[in-house]
Design an enzyme around this catalytic site. Structure first.
Site: not given
Ligand code: AP5
Length: 218
Positions: A14, A89, A128, A162, A173
């Protein structure tokens, strides 16, 4: 105006595709994960509360998250539209978002779900790493900095993993998020906004497909 919700499990890409979308469409990127990490770094009240959930891989309570998103969506810098990355979410959050977007007159126009197999997610998250200074995202397998040890974006030499990308947290997660993924897809399928994109491809191919969805006139 494009107002996009990007749906996808942790590691689906994302954040990666959001950067490409921002470059082309100049949408405002709103990542609840990034907002919580900033609040944690600044040790604000919200940050301290969020930390107790995030470090375990659990979700931050719906009302805390929805409030944060409403405040952000109400800011005047959102001119060309927005990308919601990681919100909603849960169905409660999806319903809250409907109220928020009605109040602010900024309705969602598209929802894209990035679909990636669990084994790929685990491998991406464990590989990552991030720049400590600017938060740029890298990957030991697929995206190393162009100059070894130096961030492409800000030149800093300090990187970190992270807390919630550590193997023991990743498992929880994924479980927590998987439970809500299908109900959310059903929710947006029913209101006709959802498009599914195969997130297993290279970042360039993923963006190509996302771009096709975004450039389609309704
Ligand atoms: P990346 O693009 O970083 O993936 P992402 O989908 O953004 O993953 P996140 O871990 O950031 O998502 P998340 O939803 O768990 O975390 P968030 O920060 O929102 O890509 C991942 C890796 O793969 C990178 O190394 C990249 O280089 C590689 N990659 C990407 N695309 C690729 C491809 N096509 N091919 C190969 N490699 C690739 O949330 C964190 C925490 O915050 C949650 O766990 C929760 O506790 C809290 N939180 C956030 N939002 C909410 C909500 N709405 N409600 C409640 N709690 C929340």
């Amino acid at each position: 105006m494009i107002n996009l919700f990007l749906l996808g499990l942790p590691g689906a890409g994302k954040g990666t595709v959001s950067e490409q979308i921002v470059d082309k469409y100049h949408l405002t990127h709103i990542s609840t994960g990034d907002m919580f990490r900033e609040a944690m770094a600044n040790e604000t009240k919200v940050g301290l509360e969020a930390k107790s959930y995030i470090d375990k891989g659990d979700l931050v309570p719906d009302e805390v998250t929805a409030r944060l998103v409403e405040e952000r969506l109400n800011q005047p810098d959102i001119k060309e539209g927005y990308i919601l990355d990681g919100f909603p979410r849960t169905i409660v959050q999806a319903e809250a978002l409907e109220g928020i977007t009605k109040r602010l007159n900024k309705p969602l126009t598209k929802v894209i779900s990035l679909e990636v197999k669990e084994e790929t997610l685990v491998s991406r998250l464990s590989a990552r790493f991030m720049c400590k200074k600017c938060g740029a995202t890298y990957n030991k397998i697929t995206k190393m900095p162009k100059v070894e040890g130096s961030c492409d974006r800000c030149g800093s030499h300090e990187f970190y993993q992270r807390e919630d990308d550590k193997p023991e947290v990743v498992k929880n997660r994924l479980q927590v998020n998987e439970k809500m993924n299908t109900p959310l897809k059903d929710y947006y399928q029913k209101n006709g906004l959802l498009t599914i994109v195969n997130g297993e491809q290279t970042p360039e191919k993923v963006f190509e497909q996302v771009d096709t969805v975004l450039s389609k006139k309704e």
